[in-house]
Design a protein around this motif. Sequence first.
Motif, PDB file in Angstrom:
ATOM      1  N   ALA A   2      -5.686  -3.128   8.294  1.00 43.38           N
ATOM      2  CA  ALA A   2      -6.295  -4.573   8.036  1.00 43.38           C
ATOM      3  C   ALA A   2      -7.770  -4.689   8.558  1.00 43.38           C
ATOM      4  CB  ALA A   2      -5.375  -5.390   8.994  1.00 43.38           C
ATOM      5  N   ILE A   3      -8.436  -3.576   8.136  1.00 45.53           N
ATOM      6  CA  ILE A   3      -9.830  -3.483   8.691  1.00 45.53           C
ATOM      7  C   ILE A   3     -10.774  -3.730   7.195  1.00 45.53           C
ATOM      8  CG2 ILE A   3     -11.833  -2.436   9.760  1.00 45.53           C
ATOM      9  CD1 ILE A   3      -9.621  -1.074  11.823  1.00 45.53           C
ATOM     10  N   CYS A   4     -10.465  -2.813   6.485  1.00 50.24           N
ATOM     11  CA  CYS A   4     -11.427  -2.671   5.439  1.00 50.24           C
ATOM     12  C   CYS A   4     -11.302  -3.557   4.429  1.00 50.24           C
ATOM     13  CB  CYS A   4     -11.455  -1.323   4.781  1.00 50.24           C
ATOM     14  SG  CYS A   4     -10.050  -0.997   3.885  1.00 50.24           S
ATOM     15  N   GLY A   5     -10.266  -4.102   4.136  1.00 53.79           N
ATOM     16  CA  GLY A   5     -10.098  -5.247   2.956  1.00 53.79           C
ATOM     17  C   GLY A   5     -10.111  -4.628   1.546  1.00 53.79           C
ATOM     18  N   ARG A   6      -9.912  -3.415   1.519  1.00 57.46           N
ATOM     19  CA  ARG A   6     -10.151  -2.725   0.060  1.00 57.46           C
ATOM     20  C   ARG A   6      -8.932  -2.754  -0.791  1.00 57.46           C
ATOM     21  NH1 ARG A   6     -14.359   1.259  -1.101  1.00 57.46           N
ATOM     22  NH2 ARG A   6     -15.967   0.901   0.495  1.00 57.46           N
ATOM     23  N   CYS A   7      -7.572  -3.243   0.088  1.00 62.20           N
ATOM     24  CA  CYS A   7      -6.437  -2.990  -0.652  1.00 62.20           C
ATOM     25  C   CYS A   7      -5.772  -4.223  -1.191  1.00 62.20           C
ATOM     26  CB  CYS A   7      -5.322  -2.334   0.436  1.00 62.20           C
ATOM     27  SG  CYS A   7      -5.215  -3.358   1.905  1.00 62.20           S
ATOM     28  N   CYS A  48      -9.700   2.178   5.545  1.00 63.81           N
ATOM     29  CA  CYS A  48      -8.955   2.035   6.786  1.00 63.81           C
ATOM     30  C   CYS A  48      -7.505   2.616   7.062  1.00 63.81           C
ATOM     31  CB  CYS A  48      -9.169   0.683   7.269  1.00 63.81           C
ATOM     32  SG  CYS A  48      -7.830  -0.461   6.910  1.00 63.81           S
ATOM     33  N   GLY A  83      -4.906   1.564   5.951  1.00 67.22           N
ATOM     34  CA  GLY A  83      -3.736   0.503   6.337  1.00 67.22           C
ATOM     35  C   GLY A  83      -3.636  -0.406   7.533  1.00 67.22           C
ATOM     36  N   CYS A 110      -1.818  -3.463   2.598  1.00 66.18           N
ATOM     37  CA  CYS A 110      -1.333  -2.763   3.708  1.00 66.18           C
ATOM     38  C   CYS A 110      -0.717  -3.671   4.700  1.00 66.18           C
ATOM     39  CB  CYS A 110      -2.391  -2.120   4.550  1.00 66.18           C
ATOM     40  SG  CYS A 110      -3.905  -3.159   4.976  1.00 66.18           S
ATOM     41  N   LEU A 123      -3.497  -8.512   1.439  1.00 67.38           N
ATOM     42  CA  LEU A 123      -3.823  -7.121   2.148  1.00 67.38           C
ATOM     43  C   LEU A 123      -2.667  -6.381   1.631  1.00 67.38           C
ATOM     44  CD1 LEU A 123      -5.637  -7.213   5.306  1.00 67.38           C
ATOM     45  CD2 LEU A 123      -6.729  -7.015   3.113  1.00 67.38           C
ATOM     46  N   THR A 164      -8.172   2.192  -0.426  1.00 72.30           N
ATOM     47  CA  THR A 164      -8.080   1.922   1.182  1.00 72.30           C
ATOM     48  C   THR A 164      -9.432   2.879   2.020  1.00 72.30           C
ATOM     49  OG1 THR A 164      -7.102   2.342   3.370  1.00 72.30           O
ATOM     50  CG2 THR A 164      -6.519   3.668   1.533  1.00 72.30           C
ATOM     51  N   LEU A 188       0.806  -1.026  -0.174  1.00 75.99           N
ATOM     52  CA  LEU A 188      -0.165  -0.005  -0.008  1.00 75.99           C
ATOM     53  C   LEU A 188       0.881   1.167   0.003  1.00 75.99           C
ATOM     54  CD1 LEU A 188      -2.874   1.193   0.291  1.00 75.99           C
ATOM     55  CD2 LEU A 188      -2.549   1.120   2.622  1.00 75.99           C
TER      56      LEU A 188
END
Length: 698
Positions: free
Chosen positions: A40-45, A36, A38, A90, A88, A34, A22
């Motif tokens: 490790a919460i959103c899972g978008r990355c 969150c 970076g 991030c 991930l 992203t 990231l």
Amino acid sequence: MVRVVFTPSGHQGELDAGITALEAARILGVDLDTVCGGRAICGRCQVQVATGSFAKWGITVGPDALSAPTSSETNARVKRPLQAGNRLGCMAHIQNDIVIDVPAESQVHRQVVRKSVDLTGVVVDPFVALSFVTVTSVDDGRSAVELLRSALRARHGDVGVDPRALPHLVQALHREGGDVTAAVRDGVVVAVWPGFVDTMVGVAVDIGSTTIAAHLCDLSSGEVLATAGRMNPQIRFGEDLMSRVSYVMMNPGGDVELTLAVRAALDELISELTDQAGLARNAVLEIVLVGNPVMHHLLLGYDPVPLGQSPFTLATNEPVVGSASALGLDLPFATFYVGPCIAGHVGADTTAAMLAEGPHRGSEWQLLVDVGTNAEIVLGNRDRQFAASSPTGPAFEGAQLTCGQRATAGAIERVRIDPSTLAPRIRVIGVEQWSDEPGFAAAVAKTGVTGICGSGIIEVIAEMYLAGVIDQDGVVDGSLAARTSHVIPDGRTFTYVLHDDGERRIVVTQNDVRAIQLGKAALRAGIDLLIDHAGATDVHDIRLAGAFGAHIDPLHAMVLGLVPDCPLDGVRSVGNAAGGGAVRALLSRSLRSELEDAARRVVKIETATEPRFQELFVQAMAFPHAAAPTPNLAALVTLPPRREVAADGGRRRRPGRPERGGRSDDVVSAELIHLEPTPSTQPTLSTLSADPTQGPPT
Ligand code: FES
């Protein structure tokens, strides 16, 4: 240092080993999502890494290019779970030379995939970004705003905070241990929710004078999550636009009534959409609204009266942006955007339709026509664009015709007339079979045959012309009454009986033909005027927009002369182009800029003051047209023989032609048409003389 290449963008560089994917994406300007930041919460990355040799990049990627997965990546806390093989970005640290692929789902600017609205080629370019941060309250006297600002600084720099978001910020800070999600739009926090939120949606609305249609879209993916529509409640104040303007003129406070009516309907529609999508209203961050100038003004609370009289001055032709709550909408966080208008009769619905269809993009001429009680017409190519509005009247929508009706079950939508027997075949909305096919009577019993809708009107008039029931001038041939029971006397004129089941007789009278002639002549004259101004030849891309255009048969439209002659496959229906344009303007910042640029460049042609409009109108009264050749049409159907037409558009008697029933004189002068633009009004169909007993105005 390690070599890092991102695909599909091709961005690459030499970076320090040990940074996350990231971080590398940020440094190299790669579009990796992203929310969150970076954590490790959103899972978008999510990214993908393949091992092996990449000749194109001159890189060999080994199994140790990324650090080994840790429990944080597979943690159930990750809101968007890891897809098989993904990492991930991030959490994955780069250890060696690497090629990192960013899948479409992890890109902020991604192509829209699902297409319940045709969004071909649209790349999402959102106005708002979500950021999940933890705002920790420390005992140093800083306010909630200062704390939020400092939590967002790494990603967004110094942000402002919209006062609308403040109460929610304070509440959010006391819940979920300071975990909040903030929506940032143009450097300003416009929304705050407690905890993690990764859905932001917007609504695109086309406010028509008859119906309001809306789509709820995911602003990240571009997916259309819900669609709804309803009648415009302003109809109770007047069917068409000018009658609503009249209502405002005659009734003090009428403008407020109309404004409140449309805003209330809009609010209900938004509830319907959010309910369908299972979302709270505070997830709506953006609302784009388009409509014709009168709808535009009434929505915004501007006086529409100047639009009813020359010089048809708009309150503004520029886009209008503000807080949705200022429109009385219960959307605490949403910003509204009302698209730009072109002129007093060509509004934001037309500019939105342009954005959807692109008459300003191609090298060839494109003619874009939206038929309603007014027709909005745009003719353009990438160099020049022209727009006009023409007063077609309500006939195409079935209004003011003897058996006209809206397109609902029971309405005749398709017609064929046998030229030898003059007997019709019909198809009715809601019934599969044609009327001469087995099972029709049983299938239609439930609704009955109730009337003729817009597409049926076009077909029946065109078929009557092709079968010789009406002539080039639209006169019902009374002599045919001796041959068929489908032509019957009706006072001093004749009527065509389209359907008679003993209970209900559906007819097309001479007056009905005349109403359609007037409407089509107004539309065609507007088109011809633009073609004249543009000096366009070879207009072979004709797009019919709007509810009416969606069902119209191109061949029958051409028989009527609604559109200029061209290869038939060049004429097509494009549905609700204005709605499609509104969705585009909702999803993409760059498309919204394109919309505004296109609106500024269009040259408006005012039919009310154009000296040639009347002459073109007169020529366009005939089927298909008194002057324009129709070689493409003639190759497809057998057209009745043309009559001799005088240079001034008046028709001379065809030698040897017998007198028609009910008509005293077959020679008609253009003077019967009176379409003088007056200083105070746009020409309207009511200014036309159309007494059928006086013969057709040709
Ligand atoms: Fe949110 Fe990686 S950035 S999980």
